[in-house]
Design a protein around this motif. Structure first.
Motif, PDB file in Angstrom:
ATOM      1  N   ASN A  93       0.907  -1.279   0.028  1.00 49.16           N
ATOM      2  CA  ASN A  93       0.083   0.110  -0.036  1.00 49.16           C
ATOM      3  C   ASN A  93       1.058   1.020  -0.014  1.00 49.16           C
ATOM      4  OD1 ASN A  93      -2.432   1.536   0.310  1.00 49.16           O
ATOM      5  ND2 ASN A  93      -1.725   1.793   2.439  1.00 49.16           N
ATOM      6  N   SER A  94       0.430   2.224  -0.704  1.00 51.62           N
ATOM      7  CA  SER A  94       1.347   3.457  -0.950  1.00 51.62           C
ATOM      8  C   SER A  94       0.344   4.418  -1.563  1.00 51.62           C
ATOM      9  CB  SER A  94       2.688   3.544  -2.006  1.00 51.62           C
ATOM     10  OG  SER A  94       3.122   4.586  -2.034  1.00 51.62           O
ATOM     11  N   ARG A  95       0.407   5.366  -0.792  1.00 50.25           N
ATOM     12  CA  ARG A  95      -0.279   6.877  -1.278  1.00 50.25           C
ATOM     13  C   ARG A  95       0.259   8.166  -0.906  1.00 50.25           C
ATOM     14  NH1 ARG A  95      -3.564   9.158   3.093  1.00 50.25           N
ATOM     15  NH2 ARG A  95      -3.204   8.195   4.964  1.00 50.25           N
ATOM     16  N   THR A  96      -0.174   9.243  -1.479  1.00 50.97           N
ATOM     17  CA  THR A  96       0.508  10.359  -1.616  1.00 50.97           C
ATOM     18  C   THR A  96      -0.223  11.416  -0.153  1.00 50.97           C
ATOM     19  OG1 THR A  96       0.703  10.459  -3.735  1.00 50.97           O
ATOM     20  CG2 THR A  96       0.551  12.686  -2.683  1.00 50.97           C
ATOM     21  N   ILE A  97       0.718  11.792   0.329  1.00 46.42           N
ATOM     22  CA  ILE A  97       0.029  12.753   1.516  1.00 46.42           C
ATOM     23  C   ILE A  97       0.128  14.228   0.732  1.00 46.42           C
ATOM     24  CG2 ILE A  97       0.426  13.665   3.795  1.00 46.42           C
ATOM     25  CD1 ILE A  97       1.644  11.122   4.429  1.00 46.42           C
ATOM     26  N   PRO A  98      -0.932  14.807   0.668  1.00 43.75           N
ATOM     27  CA  PRO A  98      -1.182  16.130  -0.129  1.00 43.75           C
ATOM     28  C   PRO A  98      -0.549  17.370   0.677  1.00 43.75           C
ATOM     29  CG  PRO A  98      -3.177  15.406   0.533  1.00 43.75           C
ATOM     30  CD  PRO A  98      -2.330  14.519   0.913  1.00 43.75           C
TER      31      PRO A  98
ATOM     32  N   LYS B 192       3.897   0.876   8.234  1.00 43.66           N
ATOM     33  CA  LYS B 192       3.933   1.829   7.332  1.00 43.66           C
ATOM     34  C   LYS B 192       5.188   2.913   7.804  1.00 43.66           C
ATOM     35  CE  LYS B 192       0.172   4.753   9.358  1.00 43.66           C
ATOM     36  NZ  LYS B 192      -1.312   4.970   8.928  1.00 43.66           N
ATOM     37  N   THR B 193       5.740   3.552   6.709  1.00 44.53           N
ATOM     38  CA  THR B 193       6.726   4.594   6.746  1.00 44.53           C
ATOM     39  C   THR B 193       5.904   5.805   6.222  1.00 44.53           C
ATOM     40  OG1 THR B 193       8.389   2.845   6.722  1.00 44.53           O
ATOM     41  CG2 THR B 193       8.800   5.123   6.125  1.00 44.53           C
ATOM     42  N   ILE B 194       6.102   6.772   6.822  1.00 50.63           N
ATOM     43  CA  ILE B 194       5.649   8.201   6.334  1.00 50.63           C
ATOM     44  C   ILE B 194       6.484   9.438   6.127  1.00 50.63           C
ATOM     45  CG2 ILE B 194       4.160  10.129   7.122  1.00 50.63           C
ATOM     46  CD1 ILE B 194       2.457   8.099   8.521  1.00 50.63           C
ATOM     47  N   VAL B 195       6.628   9.892   4.940  1.00 52.43           N
ATOM     48  CA  VAL B 195       7.587  11.213   4.794  1.00 52.43           C
ATOM     49  C   VAL B 195       6.446  12.145   4.612  1.00 52.43           C
ATOM     50  CG1 VAL B 195       9.000  12.264   3.082  1.00 52.43           C
ATOM     51  CG2 VAL B 195       9.010   9.742   3.421  1.00 52.43           C
TER      52      VAL B 195
END
Length: 666
Positions: free
Chosen positions: A60-65, A224-227
């Motif tokens: 699972n991968s998604r953009t954080i706007p 998960k990992t968050i940038v």
């Protein structure tokens, strides 16, 4: 004995070597076996093995706007911001992985809280069984997803609701709707600014997206990992929201008042107002009419009937929208008329071709070649000093001044005052005027004469306001700007816009003289309607006949300031074709300026500094019998009229024909 001991040691060492070799061979064989096994798995099983490993985990991968930065007024009032909205995302694969467990409770919850049917959800699950990202609903406000979000978080009570999550996005919001619409501009859904500050400072307002990625197992447990995203910077403008609101309220009232007068349509073709601090060229308010709702910028229904909109082609619709979105104060050019006359006088004083003590004789007409240009007083004003020529707005006297100033000096000072050049204000779409003014080599006697009173060349409102500021502030031409500072997402100032002195246009003595003349214009001359009793102020009126001259359409204006000494405020009002039968009266622009200043001057803590005369009080009572700020104006015969444009259309057309022959240009 010693020999036997050495023999035993030799035998021991030999045995140890053999054992080490055996151990080494065992380890080597084990490694080879493992490598062989891995190779076999890669060769023989390949993707099947990977699929087995990931069978219980879904990547699972998604953009954080990022959040686009706010735009605020000078005091921090938010004019544009980004608010949270959410997409409802359906993960079909998770639900389908355990349909007997997840399907019924998840579908029931979705149909309860969102406008969606069971059939629609099941259809999506059947058609896209392996989809992990299906947008079920778009851009919902938080209050519409809040209850469902609570259910998802309460795993003990609702363990079987799965395969639904919310994707956070941002939607641009303008709390004041139409306020400062042409200054602010708006954005697309992809954070691209269209028009105004949203476009000019697009890269400053935008940030950088972040990323969330990891593994989501079938129990919806996420590793998960968050940038994190980097939010955009905040743009702090020079605009004062209260002053802007007053200006827009008065512009709207004027256009509503005259919308039903004489002709069909709005109260004017265009109306523009700029309020500026002349001591640093900060724009306190900039407004035009008509404006539009920033939250619904693509909506043409306020401007056209729906049947007409429906009949438009895509190109026609876009053209109509562009006209609505334009900022009249910087994108439109026009002949400024008599508001330019103080610049002609200043050029004469600065070049030494005039000393201010001259006296002219206005006989009501000035002969240019074979044609006559008349003053509004056909019989003439008689003797005119420099001061009185501005008070009466006498074309005859101004033309006589132009003869002694000459082409070279006149064009030189047009350039010094920045006419023909962009001001480079920090807004997109500033019009070019370099091809709309004369060069000294191209300027004949007729074009020099008409230029002296502001006709036969073009300017923009921002050019006029900025140049006029230098006339009244001691001669300092500052870079006009509409942004004070840039702040980061934590509120720290990262960039500050100080006033930028670009050049000196006139001397302090010339500036003082011009202000003294303009004071008389508002107290005794053509601008008495703009005068606020009790306030020292100066200004100049303008009435410019538009091309084609035969159409008899006019652009009327007023430019002024307060207080008289050390001006703190400049106001410039332009009304393009007021919706009346007889347009040639600057009193319409004066009245609008008057109504605005009645509220803005006290708000800015600019106090009354002189005793009003009985004549001023009488004029105020006649022109403003209603409540403060209400305009009940009818143009009276006795109000001094600005003769900034020729009132004989045929004579003007003849003059235009002659100038075309002289210069070969329109």
């Amino acid at each position: 004995m010693a020999g036997k001991s050495r023999a035993r040691k030799k035998i021991f060492k030999h045995k140890m070597k053999k054992r080490l070799v055996v151990i080494y061979l065992i380890i080597t064989l084990a490694l080879l076996f493992l490598l062989g096994k891995i190779g076999y798995m890669q060769k023989e099983e390949g993707d099947n093995y990977v699929k087995k490993v990931l069978s219980s985990q879904i990547y699972n991968s998604r953009t954080i706007p990022f959040k686009r930065g706010d735009i605020t007024d000078r005091k921090g009032t938010v004019l544009a911001t980004s608010v949270d909205v959410y997409n409802v995302i359906l993960d079909c694969k998770v639900i389908n992985s355990k349909q007997e467990r997840y399907l019924k409770p998840t579908v029931a919850a979705l149909t309860q809280y969102f406008d969606i049917t069971e059939e629609e959800i099941k259809g999506i699950l059947d058609e896209r069984p392996d989809s992990q990202y299906y947008v079920l609903r778009k851009r919902l406000p938080f209050d519409e997803i809040a209850e469902f979000q609570k259910m998802l978080e309460d795993k003990k009570k609702y363990p079987d609701i799965a395969g639904v999550w919310f994707e956070k996005q941002y939607k641009r919001n303008y709390p004041y709707g139409t306020l400062a619409s042409s200054v602010l501009g708006f954005t697309t859904s992809s954070n691209e600014g269209i028009g105004g500050l949203e476009n000019y400072y697009n890269n400053i307002l935008n940030g950088a997206n972040g990323r969330e990625y990891g593994y989501l197992n079938t129990d919806s447990d996420v590793e998960k990992t968050i940038v994190e995203a980097t939010d955009g910077n905040t743009v702090v403008t020079t605009i004062d929201e209260n002053i802007q609101a007053i200006v827009e309220e008065k512009i709207l009232a004027f256009n509503q008042q005259y919308a039903n007068n004489a002709r069909e349509g709005n109260g004017s073709t265009n109306t523009g107002v700029i309020i500026m601090d002349p001591n640093n060229a900060e724009v306190l308010a900039m407004a035009d009419y008509p404006n539009y709702d920033l939250n619904h910028p693509w909506d043409l229904t306020p401007f056209f009937p729906q049947e007409q909109i429906d009949a438009m082609s895509e190109e026609q619709r876009l053209d109509a929208l562009n006209k609505v979105w334009q900022n009249y104060c910087i994108t439109h050019t026009y002949e400024p008329g008599s508001t330019f006359k103080p610049f002609t006088v200043a050029a004469g004083l600065e070049t030494g071709t005039m000393n201010g003590g001259e006296v002219y004789v206005c006989d009501g007409v000035e002969k240019i070649g074979e044609h006559d240009i008349h003053c509004v007083v056909r019989s003439g004003h008689g003797q005119e000093t420099v001061e009185k020529a501005l008070m009466d707005s006498c074309n005859d006297a101004l033309m006589q001044m132009s003869y002694v100033i000459g082409n070279e000096n006149f064009c030189k000072y047009q350039n010094i005052f920045n006419f023909g050049l962009r001001t480079n204000i920090d807004l997109p779409g500033e019009a070019r005027t370099d091809t709309l003014i004369y060069n000294a080599e191209d300027m004949g006697v007729a074009s020099l004469a008409t230029n002296s009173f502001g006709q036969n060349f073009n300017a923009t409102m921002i050019q006029m306001a900025t140049a006029f500021s230098s006339l009244i502030n001691g001669g300092y031409y500052y870079q006009p700007h509409i942004v004070k500072e840039i702040k980061d997402e934590n509120g720290n100032t990262v960039e500050k816009t100080d006033r930028v002195l670009l050049k000196e246009t006139v001397s302090r003595s010339t500036s003082d003289k011009i202000r003294a003349y303009l004071y008389k214009v508002t107290s005794e001359g053509t601008a008495i309607t703009a005068k606020i009793p009790g306030y020292s102020m100066g200004g100049k009126t303008g009435t410019a006949q538009k091309q084609p001259r035969s159409a008899n359409n006019y652009l009327v204006s007023f430019i002024g300031y307060a207080p008289q000494e050390n001006p703190q405020l400049l106001i410039y009002v332009v009304i393009d074709e007021p919706n009346v039968e007889d347009q040639a009266h600057s009193v319409y622009a004066q009245q609008l300026a008057h109504d605005i200043l009645m509220e803005v001057l006290p708000y800015m803590n600019i106090y009354q500094d002189e005793e009003p005369t009985p004549e001023q009080l009488q004029n105020e009572a006649e022109n403003n019998p209603g409540a403060a700020g209400e305009s009940t104006l009818d143009v009276p015969d006795q109000v001094p009229q600005d003769p900034g444009a020729e009132t004989d259309p045929q004579a003007q057309q003849d003059l235009l024909d002659q100038m075309e022959q002289e210069t070969g240009q329109q």
